[in-house]
Design an enzyme around this catalytic site. Structure first.
Site, PDB file in Angstrom:
ATOM      1  N   ASP A 157       0.880  -1.170   0.000  1.00  0.00           N
ATOM      2  CA  ASP A 157       0.000   0.000   0.000  1.00  0.00           C
ATOM      3  C   ASP A 157       0.919   1.221   0.000  1.00  0.00           C
ATOM      4  OD1 ASP A 157      -1.598   2.142   0.654  1.00  0.00           O
ATOM      5  OD2 ASP A 157      -2.148   1.416   2.649  1.00  0.00           O
ATOM      6  N   GLU A 192      -7.262   0.695  -4.162  1.00  0.00           N
ATOM      7  CA  GLU A 192      -7.147   0.589  -2.700  1.00  0.00           C
ATOM      8  C   GLU A 192      -8.442   0.102  -2.032  1.00  0.00           C
ATOM      9  OE1 GLU A 192      -5.575   4.458  -1.826  1.00  0.00           O
ATOM     10  OE2 GLU A 192      -3.669   3.908  -2.742  1.00  0.00           O
TER      11      GLU A 192
END
Ligand code: AMP
Length: 607
Positions: free
Chosen positions: A7, A172
Site C-alpha cells: 500500500d 485501494e
C-alpha cells in the site's frame, strides 16, 4: 517465489505478505507496521520513513513528502501549482513534468516523483526481504480507485525503478474489500461500502461479496482530498492568529510553516480523542514563541466543506451502483483520517445510525488485501486457502471527441470490466475519407480537461456527402484493463485500431534503466553510509575505551606509551571528522591499527 502486497500511501505506506494461510503485516527495521512515505536528503545521507519525517522541521527544503500528489501529473496541473505553495521543498519544470530539487551531499539533484516513490518502495521491499530471508521481486501495488491512467502508469514505473515486477495494480478500496471479505466468512451476499480517507486521497467503493467473489459495483472519490488538507486548514488558521498577535506574516518562512504543520497534524490527531488540543512552539518566527489552543468544534467548522464533500461522493457512488443506502450491509472505514469523529458521525447520520465495522484495521487493510491478491496471482489461486475472484469496474469514463471539443463518452465510468461497447460516428465534411479518433478518459465535459490516452486515424472511408458516411467503432476493455479501440468503415472495409495498455505508456526502457541505475547508486551509497557509520562508532568506542584504560591503568603503561596512544587516538578522531569522503574500509583499518597498539601495550605491560 514470494509476492508481496504494498500500500503506497500519500502519508504512510505498508507492506504485507500472505503465508501459512494468512496475511502478515511486515514491520520495518524500526519495528513499525507502517512506514511514513517521506524521504529526506542531508549532507551525508538519504533518510527514509520516520527518520526522514523527523528531519522535516530542521531541513524542510530537502525533506520530501506527499509525493503521491505529484505522481503522473503535469507541472502546470492546477493542483500541482496549488500544492507547491504549501510545500517547503522545491519543484522545477523539466519538459512539462515536475521534478523535485534537493541538495544532497552538498550537490543539487533533481528527481522525478516516480524516483522518490521508488525509494519508499525499495525500503518496503527490503523490509520484506529481511522478514522473509529471500530476494523479493514480485508485488501487487495499490492505487486510489480514482487514479487516472497517467497516475497508474507512473506508479507502475516507480515499481520498476525499485526493481519490482508489478503483478497487478489494484484499487485501494478493492483491496480493503478483500481484507474485509477474508475476515467475514459469511456465504450470503453482503453489500459493503468502503470509505477510504487517507492522508491525500479519498475513495468510496461499493462492492458485493459472496462466496469469495468480490464484485465491485461502483467507485468514486477525489484523488486530492485527505488528512493533509485538514492540516493545511489548521495551519492557515494559526498563521492568521500569529499575524494578529504579533503583527507579522510568518507564512513566507518555510521552516516556520513546516514546524507549524507538524504541530497541527499532531493536534488534529489529539482532537480525535479529546475536545481540545494545544499548540506550543518556541521561537517559531523572528524569535517569537507561539502558544495556542484549538477546539474540536473549531476544527470541524474550518473543515466543514471538505468533510461534507465526502458525503457527496458517497451519494454519487450509491447512485452509480444503483444501490439504495438501506441496502448497504456494512460500512468499512479505511485510512487514518477515518478516525476523525466528525467524519464517522456524518457517515453514521447519513446511514441513519448504522454501526460502522470496526474489525478492520484502517491502516493495514489495503496492504492486507494486496498481499492476498499477490498470493492469488502468483500461485494461480491454488495456494490461497480463501481463493477469490475479483470483478472490477473502470473508474473513469472513456470516450472520444471526433472533431469537436466535447467529450463523447462511449464507456461510462463504473462499467464492469471486461466490457465491449459499440458506437457509430458520421463524417462532418463532404467526401471525407479520413477520421481522427482521439481517445480520452475522464469526467469533464470539455475533452481538453480530460486525460488523452492516444490517437489514431481511420483512412479509406468511402466518399459520401457530409453526415451520410457512417463509421463504426468498438471500445473494448479486457480483464487486465487493456483498452482496444477499433474503427471501421463497413462500406470500404477499411479498419484501424489502437491498443492502450499500461505497458505501452510506461516510460521508455532506457529512461527507466537510467533511473534504476541511479536508484542502485543511492542504494549502494546508503549501504556504504551505514557501514561507515558503524565503522565510525567502533572507532569512537575504541578511543573512549583507550582513554579509560590509560586513566585507570597509570602504573603498568609507561607515560611515554600513554602519550603515544592518546595522540594516535586523537589523530584518528580528527582524521575521521576532517575528511567526509573516507571509506568505511579505511576507518576499520585505522581502528585495527589502534587495536594493535593497544594490544602491544597490554602485552608489554603483562610480560
Ligand atoms: P493513511 O494515508 O491512511 O496512512 O492516513 C494518514 C492520514 O491520517 C494523515 O493525514 C494523518 O494525519 C491522519 N490520521 C492518522 N491518525 C489520525 C487520527 N487519530 N485522527 C485524525 N487523523 C489521523
Amino acid at each position: 517465489m514470494t509476492a508481496i502486497g504494498i500500500d503506497l500511501g500519500t502519508t504512510n505506506s505498508c507492506v504485507a505478505v500472505y503465508r501459512n494461510n494468512r496475511v502478515e503485516i511486515i514491520a520495518n527495521d524500526q519495528g513499525s507496521r507502517v512506514t511514513p512515505s517521506w524521504i529526506s536528503f542531508t549532507d551525508s545521507q538519504k533518510l527514509v520513513g520516520e527518520a526522514a519525517k523527523e528531519e522535516a522541521s530542521m531541513n524542510c527544503e530537502n525533506t520530501l513528502f506527499q509525493i503521491k500528489r505529484l505522481i503522473g501529473r503535469k507541472f502546470n496541473d492546477p493542483t500541482v501549482q496549488e500544492d507547491m505553495k504549501l510545500w517547503g521543498f522545491r519543484i522545477v519544470e523539466v519538459g512539462d513534468r515536475p521534478k523535485l530539487q534537493v541538495t544532497y551531499k552538498d550537490e543539487v539533484k533533481t528527481f522525478f516523483p516516480e524516483e522518490i516513490s521508488a525509494m519508499v518502495l525499495t525500503e518496503l521491499k527490503e523490509a520484506a526481504e529481511a522478514y522473509m530471508g529471500e530476494k523479493i521481486t514480485d508485488a501487487v501495488i495499490t492505487v486510489p480507485a480514482y487514479f487516472n491512467d497517467a497516475q497508474r502508469t507512473a506508479t507502475r514505473d516507480a515499481g520498476r525503478i525499485a526493481g519490482l515486477n508489478v503483478l497487478s495494480m489494484i484499487n485501494e478500496p478493492t483491496a480493503a474489500a478483500i481484507a474485509y471479505g477474508l475476515d467475514n466468512k459469511s456465504n450470503e451476499e453482503r453489500t459493503v461500502l468502503i470509505f477510504d480517507l487517507g492522508g491525500g486521497t479519498f475513495d468510496v467503493t461499493i462492492a458485493t461479496i459472496e462466496e469469495q467473489i468480490f464484485d465491485v459495483k461502483a467507485t468514486g472519490g477525489n484523488t486530492h482530498l485527505g488528512g493533509e488538507d485538514f492540516d493545511y486548514r489548521m495551519v492557515d488558521h494559526f498563521v492568521e492568529e500569529f499575524g494578529d498577535k504579533h503583527g507579522v506574516d510568518m507564512s513566507t518562512n518555510k521552516r516556520a510553516v513546516s514546524r507549524l504543520r507538524v504541530a497541527c497534524e499532531a493536534a488534529k490527531r489529539k482532537l480525535s480523542v479529546s475536545t481540545s488540543a494545544k499548540i506550543q512552539l518556541d521561537g517559531l518566527f523572528m524569535g517569537l514563541d507561539f502558544r495556542s489552543n484549538i477546539s474540536q468544534a473549531k476544527f470541524e467548522a474550518m473543515n466543514a466543506d471538505l468533510f461534507d464533500s465526502t458525503l457527496t461522493a458517497v451519494k454519487t457512488v450509491l447512485s452509480d451502483a444503483k444501490v439504495n443506502k438501506n441496502q448497504i450491509d456494512d460500512i468499512v472505514l479505511v485510512g487514518g483520517s477515518t478516525r476523525i469523529p466528525k467524519i464517522r458521525k456524518l457517515l453514521q447520520d447519513f446511514f441513519e445510525g448504522k454501526e460502522i465495522c470496526r474489525k478492520i484495521n484502517p491502516d493495514e487493510a489495503v496492504a492486507y488485501g494486496a498481499a492476498a491478491l499477490a498470493k492469488n496471482i502468483s500461485s494461480g489461486g491454488s495456494e490461497v486457502k480463501e481463493r477469490f475472484q475479483l470483478l472490477d469496474v473502470t473508474p473513469l469514463s472513456i470516450g472520444t471527441d471526433v472533431g469537436v471539443s466535447d467529450m463523447f463518452v462511449v464507456i461510462p465510468r463504473n462499467t464492469k470490466i471486461p466490457t465491449r461497447m459499440t458506437q457509430n460516428f458520421i463524417t462532418s465534411a463532404d467526401n471525407q475519407t479520413a477520421l481522427s479518433f482521439k481517445v480520452y478518459e475522464g469526467e469533464r465535459p470539455c475533452i481538453h480537461d480530460n486525460h488523452h490516452l492516444g490517437t489514431f486515424v481511420l483512412r479509406g472511408i468511402t466518399p459520401a456527402p457530409r453526415g451520410v458516411a457512417s463509421v463504426q467503432s468498438v471500445f473494448e476493455i479486457d480483464r487486465s484493463g487493456i483498452l482496444i479501440v477499433t474503427a471501421y468503415d463497413p462500406k470500404s472495409g477499411s479498419e484501424n485500431k489502437i491498443k492502450i495498455t499500461n505497458d505501452e505508456k510506461l516510460m521508455a526502457k532506457d529512461e527507466i534503466e537510467k533511473m534504476i541505475a541511479a536508484a542502485e547508486k543511492f542504494r549502494i551509497e546508503d549501504v556504504e553510509w551505514k557501514e561507515k557509520s558503524a565503522a565510525k562508532n567502533e572507532l569512537e568506542d575504541l578511543v573512549y575505551k583507550i582513554k579509560q584504560i590509560v586513566q585507570k591503568d597509570t602504573t603498568s603503561v609507561s607515560p611515554g606509551d600513554q602519550e603515544k596512544i592518546l595522540q594516535k587516538s586523537q589523530a584518528a578522531m580528527d582524521w575521521v571528522k576532517a575528511y567526509k569522503k573516507i571509506e568505511s574500509q579505511s576507518i576499520r583499518q585505522r581502528t585495527n591499527e589502534l587495536k594493535d597498539v593497544l594490544n602491544r601495550m597490554h602485552e608489554i605491560s603483562t610480560d
